[in-house]
Design a protein around this motif. Structure first.
Motif, PDB file in Angstrom:
ATOM      1  N   GLY A   1       0.805  -1.208   0.222  1.00 42.22           N
ATOM      2  CA  GLY A   1       0.096  -0.152  -0.016  1.00 42.22           C
ATOM      3  C   GLY A   1       0.759   1.420  -0.009  1.00 42.22           C
ATOM      4  O   GLY A   1       0.617   2.227  -0.881  1.00 42.22           O
ATOM      5  N   TYR A   2       1.943   1.317   0.807  1.00 46.76           N
ATOM      6  CA  TYR A   2       2.670   2.613   1.003  1.00 46.76           C
ATOM      7  C   TYR A   2       3.327   2.678  -0.052  1.00 46.76           C
ATOM      8  O   TYR A   2       3.695   3.650  -0.808  1.00 46.76           O
ATOM      9  CB  TYR A   2       3.530   2.677   2.093  1.00 46.76           C
ATOM     10  CG  TYR A   2       2.831   2.706   3.492  1.00 46.76           C
ATOM     11  CD1 TYR A   2       1.522   2.739   3.617  1.00 46.76           C
ATOM     12  CD2 TYR A   2       3.451   3.287   4.824  1.00 46.76           C
ATOM     13  CE1 TYR A   2       0.790   2.609   4.978  1.00 46.76           C
ATOM     14  CE2 TYR A   2       3.002   3.380   5.738  1.00 46.76           C
ATOM     15  CZ  TYR A   2       1.613   3.005   5.923  1.00 46.76           C
ATOM     16  OH  TYR A   2       1.031   3.307   7.361  1.00 46.76           O
ATOM     17  N   ALA A   3       4.203   1.674  -0.780  1.00 47.51           N
ATOM     18  CA  ALA A   3       5.326   1.717  -1.500  1.00 47.51           C
ATOM     19  C   ALA A   3       5.167   1.010  -2.741  1.00 47.51           C
ATOM     20  O   ALA A   3       5.983   1.065  -3.720  1.00 47.51           O
ATOM     21  CB  ALA A   3       6.502   1.106  -0.935  1.00 47.51           C
ATOM     22  N   GLY A   4       3.967   0.365  -3.033  1.00 46.66           N
ATOM     23  CA  GLY A   4       3.712  -0.434  -4.318  1.00 46.66           C
ATOM     24  C   GLY A   4       4.620  -1.833  -4.431  1.00 46.66           C
ATOM     25  O   GLY A   4       4.735  -2.091  -5.760  1.00 46.66           O
ATOM     26  N   GLN A   5       5.244  -2.131  -3.548  1.00 45.32           N
ATOM     27  CA  GLN A   5       6.158  -3.510  -3.741  1.00 45.32           C
ATOM     28  C   GLN A   5       5.203  -4.761  -3.540  1.00 45.32           C
ATOM     29  O   GLN A   5       4.621  -4.616  -2.242  1.00 45.32           O
ATOM     30  CB  GLN A   5       7.350  -3.252  -2.693  1.00 45.32           C
ATOM     31  CG  GLN A   5       8.090  -2.283  -3.027  1.00 45.32           C
ATOM     32  CD  GLN A   5       9.212  -1.896  -1.757  1.00 45.32           C
ATOM     33  OE1 GLN A   5       8.925  -2.809  -0.841  1.00 45.32           O
ATOM     34  NE2 GLN A   5      10.109  -1.090  -1.988  1.00 45.32           N
ATOM     35  N   PHE A   6       4.989  -5.660  -4.288  1.00 43.25           N
ATOM     36  CA  PHE A   6       4.367  -6.657  -3.869  1.00 43.25           C
ATOM     37  C   PHE A   6       4.935  -7.752  -3.408  1.00 43.25           C
ATOM     38  O   PHE A   6       5.990  -8.353  -4.054  1.00 43.25           O
ATOM     39  CB  PHE A   6       3.343  -7.175  -5.009  1.00 43.25           C
ATOM     40  CG  PHE A   6       2.371  -8.301  -4.470  1.00 43.25           C
ATOM     41  CD1 PHE A   6       1.607  -8.288  -3.606  1.00 43.25           C
ATOM     42  CD2 PHE A   6       2.510  -9.549  -5.120  1.00 43.25           C
ATOM     43  CE1 PHE A   6       0.875  -8.931  -2.951  1.00 43.25           C
ATOM     44  CE2 PHE A   6       1.902 -10.301  -4.764  1.00 43.25           C
ATOM     45  CZ  PHE A   6       0.833 -10.470  -3.552  1.00 43.25           C
ATOM     46  N   ASN A   7       4.845  -8.389  -2.169  1.00 45.53           N
ATOM     47  CA  ASN A   7       5.376  -9.526  -1.516  1.00 45.53           C
ATOM     48  C   ASN A   7       4.620 -10.896  -1.703  1.00 45.53           C
ATOM     49  O   ASN A   7       3.658 -10.674  -1.152  1.00 45.53           O
ATOM     50  CB  ASN A   7       6.047  -9.253   0.048  1.00 45.53           C
ATOM     51  CG  ASN A   7       6.567 -10.268   0.799  1.00 45.53           C
ATOM     52  OD1 ASN A   7       6.788 -11.336   0.100  1.00 45.53           O
ATOM     53  ND2 ASN A   7       7.166  -9.982   1.626  1.00 45.53           N
ATOM     54  N   ALA A   8       5.134 -11.907  -2.437  1.00 41.17           N
ATOM     55  CA  ALA A   8       4.220 -13.092  -2.394  1.00 41.17           C
ATOM     56  C   ALA A   8       5.008 -14.035  -1.733  1.00 41.17           C
ATOM     57  O   ALA A   8       4.550 -15.313  -2.017  1.00 41.17           O
ATOM     58  CB  ALA A   8       4.217 -13.411  -4.000  1.00 41.17           C
ATOM     59  N   GLY A   9       5.985 -13.738  -0.727  1.00 45.58           N
ATOM     60  CA  GLY A   9       6.524 -14.762  -0.166  1.00 45.58           C
ATOM     61  C   GLY A   9       6.372 -14.507   1.346  1.00 45.58           C
ATOM     62  O   GLY A   9       7.042 -15.019   2.333  1.00 45.58           O
ATOM     63  N   ILE A  10       5.060 -14.172   1.934  1.00 45.19           N
ATOM     64  CA  ILE A  10       4.847 -13.879   3.264  1.00 45.19           C
ATOM     65  C   ILE A  10       4.998 -15.131   4.093  1.00 45.19           C
ATOM     66  O   ILE A  10       5.531 -15.094   5.267  1.00 45.19           O
ATOM     67  CB  ILE A  10       3.439 -13.381   3.442  1.00 45.19           C
ATOM     68  CG1 ILE A  10       3.362 -12.014   2.749  1.00 45.19           C
ATOM     69  CG2 ILE A  10       3.197 -13.041   4.965  1.00 45.19           C
ATOM     70  CD1 ILE A  10       1.739 -11.567   2.707  1.00 45.19           C
ATOM     71  N   MET A  11       4.672 -16.197   3.401  1.00 45.55           N
ATOM     72  CA  MET A  11       4.677 -17.493   4.207  1.00 45.55           C
ATOM     73  C   MET A  11       6.250 -17.783   4.533  1.00 45.55           C
ATOM     74  O   MET A  11       6.195 -18.330   5.972  1.00 45.55           O
ATOM     75  CB  MET A  11       4.345 -18.719   3.301  1.00 45.55           C
ATOM     76  CG  MET A  11       4.720 -20.137   3.721  1.00 45.55           C
ATOM     77  SD  MET A  11       4.407 -21.065   2.308  1.00 45.55           S
ATOM     78  CE  MET A  11       5.868 -21.371   1.650  1.00 45.55           C
TER      79      MET A  11
END
Lengths: 332, 436
Positions: B68-78
């Motif tokens: 939301g703040y920076a527009g970086q998408f993290n698909a590895g939260i797991m």
């Protein structure tokens, strides 16, 4: 010599098999990337979906391949490809096209493709369960043992592996001819180079997008089915295929079909070489080695359970040293 | 998500302004839903749900600052969750005296030392060109040294870890307070985030998605297969809690105490994020997200800021994952699933409102309640479908429970697509202040 045959069986053949699969998968990813400009994460699940279609057809007509002397799954492959292409185009119309028309950032498309991944995964496992199934229904996998003179160990090739090599060559040559000779293929390349210019010069971009999905869906079905013929149909394969396929596409240069093929083989061979137990090859030298150097039993670079590390490190290395890939992909 | 500048506009910081209607209605509805769950499922169950929801809220706050703040998408939260969980486990479980009494810690220490030495050696060789060695020779030497060193260390490590597994099962924990493990979990996750961010943040955002997806699977594979460290598939339980255990004070009280800990954590994180968002730093982050070129023209160091925010997000994920694992009381590397620990968080953030902390909290609790309740519901729907299916097509699928789980996978995917299509800014969108 026995060791060399062992090496041939476990590295050259196995590496070519994985290489073919990754190459076909990576070509699909890279084509979508060059036309639609986003990383399509649902590709591995499209592979599974296509395989499921073929599997269901095979289950419905288990003996359709007998008159031709081919496995039924191969005979059913074109039908499965058609079905998967239809579904791929449908997914595009339902989910990607509206977003595209809104002009969202590519990363939003990526998230949408992750959503599609989950949907497909859910659907596939809902109907096929989570266990693995053999694509040889009511038939037997043929195994060829080729004896090499003077060696006790034979070269082992299975029927699906031979089919895989032949089909890969056909697919690659066909794709090459299509992209360089056919009118639509040239239009596709034009659009990947410069979408605005392509549109201005009268290319029907909608048709090209549909065509891209058809090709991607067909190739995904091809790769998935051939892989499943060789091993078995596993509904939960997708996350493990995703990383090597993307690594292959990026290594070869994103948006570069030939690069993707090279990248696929590179990643495939790297994986096989990394999990190969090198101490087998060194065993004949054991007696001539100095005494202080004791040969360990396991000299594999990584254990089989860490196979996924290999494409990841290739990916990292390429991103650090050459983010455009070996063949200079267009977009970073 | 197209703000260019911002002033405090959320009702939270400006006490004189009334709470906006939308938030009031949505949070009121959420409270009613939670109360309904309390009424139907009993307080012990519902408190457990709330604790888990609060842990997920920490994860969601981590993602909301990245996406939301920076527009970086993290698909590895797991992966970050698993790291946090591992750290909480390792620090809090009792010491394995059998291990420390043997000669194994010494051997393990030597292997770790050898690892450091080999790394330093390879690093040194890779710098040889500074003293005049040709570059090609340097690269060859570095690769050969790295390969040989790696093989030696790895076969040594294999023998030591094999001995650990056969003699003392696993190395046990440190027996330290849990909260220390949570903090270290955050630090570990932040370290991995720094590594990934360092490589990928200068490139297209797609690469970050691929890399995070990959690192998550690798972390999971490592934790699953390192039996000497984590007992692998044998799992570790029970894990101590930072508050009184259910055995001493009863389920409800213990869970309520745990809930108060997580709520305090969320309050602190929320407050800090809120201040950061409205501070010049937050404005700069949003400026970079919305228009990178002009932000760079203003002299902002884009990659540094991106790196910062990515690492912050990962730290939050590590802490949230640690809290979640401790609460579950079981460390099972196979229990970390992309669906439960990555995509669920993603849905929370995009449904609640990326970039809006309040919206993210709302999304986290709402989605988690739906998620928990959807298990029994999906099973009921499946039963209905199967009844119809067997009636019409003679369709008799087995193991309904696992299939019902798969139906939830489908629903989560569909939800992501629908939100992106029809409410791309979430239920409580980020507020953009305009200055005329």
């Amino acid at each position: 010599m026995n060791e060399l045959i062992y090496f041939f069986n476990y590295v050259v053949i196995a590496g070519s098999v994985t290489g073919c699969i990754y190459a076909i998968g990576a070509v699909g990813v890279t084509l979508i990337y060059s036309i639609l400009r986003f990383a399509h994460f649902a590709h591995a699940d499209m592979m599974t979906l296509g395989t499921l279609a073929v599997l269901l057809l095979t289950l419905a007509f288990p003996h359709a391949g007998d008159p031709l002397g081919l496995p039924t799954a191969i005979v059913m492959l074109p039908v499965g490809m058609a079905i998967t292409s239809l579904i791929a185009v449908g997914i595009d119309r339902a989910f990607y096209q509206p977003l595209r028309n809104h002009g969202v950032k590519p990363i939003v498309m990526v998230i949408a493709s992750l959503g599609v991944t989950l949907m497909l995964q859910g659907l596939i496992r809902l109907f096929a369960g989570t266990g693995s199934q053999n694509l040889y229904v009511d038939a037997r996998k043929e195994i060829f043992r080729i004896d090499v003179p003077g060696v006790t160990r034979p070269i082992i090739l299975t029927e699906p592996q031979i089919i895989l090599f032949i089909v890969t060559v056909i697919a690659v040559v066909g794709l090459h001819l299509f992209l360089t000779r056919a009118r639509l293929g040239k239009a596709m390349r034009a659009m990947s180079d410069n979408p605005d210019l392509a549109r201005a010069s009268g290319i029907n971009t909608k048709l090209i997008i549909t065509l891209t999905w058809v090709i991607a869906g067909s190739l995904a079905t091809l790769a998935g089915t051939l892989l499943s013929l060789d091993v078995a149909f596993k509904p939960d394969l997708s996350f493990f295929l995703l990383l090597p396929i993307f690594a292959a596409a990026i290594v070869g240069g994103v948006g570069h079909p030939y690069g993707a093929i090279a990248g696929g083989f590179l990643v495939g061979f790297a994986e096989t070489l990394a999990v190969f137990n090198w101490s087998v090859l060194l065993r004949p030298l054991r007696d001539s080695l100095p005494t202080w150097l004791e040969l360990p039993n396991n000299l594999a670079l990584v254990g089989t359970e860490y196979k996924i590390v290999v494409p990841f490190f290739i990916l990292i290395a390429v991103l650090i040293w050459r983010p455009t890939g070996i063949f200079k992909g267009k977009v970073i | 998500m197209n703000s260019t500048s911002n002033t405090p506009s959320s009702g939270q910081t400006a006490p004189r302004r009334a709470m906006p209607k939308r938030e009031l209605v949505l949070f009121g509805g959420l409270a009613i839903v939670v109360l309904a769950v309390f009424a139907t499922m009993g307080p012990a169950y519902s408190t457990r749900m709330l604790v888990e929801a609060s842990c997920y809220a920490i994860l969601a706050l981590g993602l909301t600052i990245q996406w939301g703040y920076a527009g970086q998408f993290n698909a590895g939260i797991m992966g970050f969750v698993a790291l946090g969980g591992f750290s909480a486990t390792f620090f809090s479980i009792p010491v394995n005296h059998e291990f420390w009494a043997s000669d194994l810690p010494g051997r393990l220490g030597w292997v770790l030392l050898a690892m450091v030495v080999v790394t330093a050696l390879v690093f040194g060789i890779s710098r040889l060109d500074r003293i005049g060695v040709p570059k090609l020779l340097r690269t060859t030497l570095a690769i050969v040294a790295g390969l040989v060193g790696y093989l030696v260390v790895i076969s040594w490590l294999r023998s030591v870890t094999g001995d650990i597994e056969s003699q003392v099962e696993f190395i046990g924990g440190l027996g330290l307070p849990v909260w220390l493990g949570w903090i270290v979990g955050g630090v570990l996750a932040g370290g991995v985030g720094y590594f990934i961010g360092h490589i990928c943040l200068g490139l297209r955002s797609d690469y970050l998605v691929i890399a995070t997806l990959g690192i998550a699977e690798i972390i999971k594979a490592f934790l699953k297969n390192s039996d000497w460290l984590t007992r692998g598939t044998a799992t570790i339980s029970p894990l101590p809690w930072p508050v009184a255990e259910p055995g001493d004070v009863g389920f409800l009280t213990a869970r309520a105490l745990y809930l108060s800990v997580t709520v305090v954590m969320i309050a602190v994180i929320f407050f800090l994020l809120h201040r950061a968002y409205h501070a010049p730093w937050g404005r700069m982050i949003r400026a970079i997200r919305d228009n990178e070129v002009s932000a760079a023209a203003m002299g902002k160091s884009i990659n540094r800021r991106r790196q910062e925010i990515f690492v912050f997000g990962c730290i939050l994920m590590g802490i949230g994952g640690a809290a979640l694992t401790s609460f579950n009381g079981l460390f099972d590397p196979q229990g970390f699933l992309p669906l439960n620990h990555t995509f669920l968080v993603l849905v929370m953030v995009i449904l609640g409102g990326p970039g809006n902390n309040l919206g993210t909290l709302f999304g986290a609790v709402l989605v988690y309640v739906i998620w928990i309740m959807s298990g029994p519901m999906a099973l009921a729907v499946m039963h209905a479908f199967v009844a119809l299916g067997s009636h019409w097509f003679d369709w008799q699928p087995g193991n309904l429970d696992s299939r019902a789980l798969q139906a939830r996978v489908f629903v989560i995917g569909l939800l992501i697509l629908l939100v992106l299509r029809f409410a791309p800014r979430g239920l409580i969108p980020e507020k953009v202040a305009h200055h005329d």
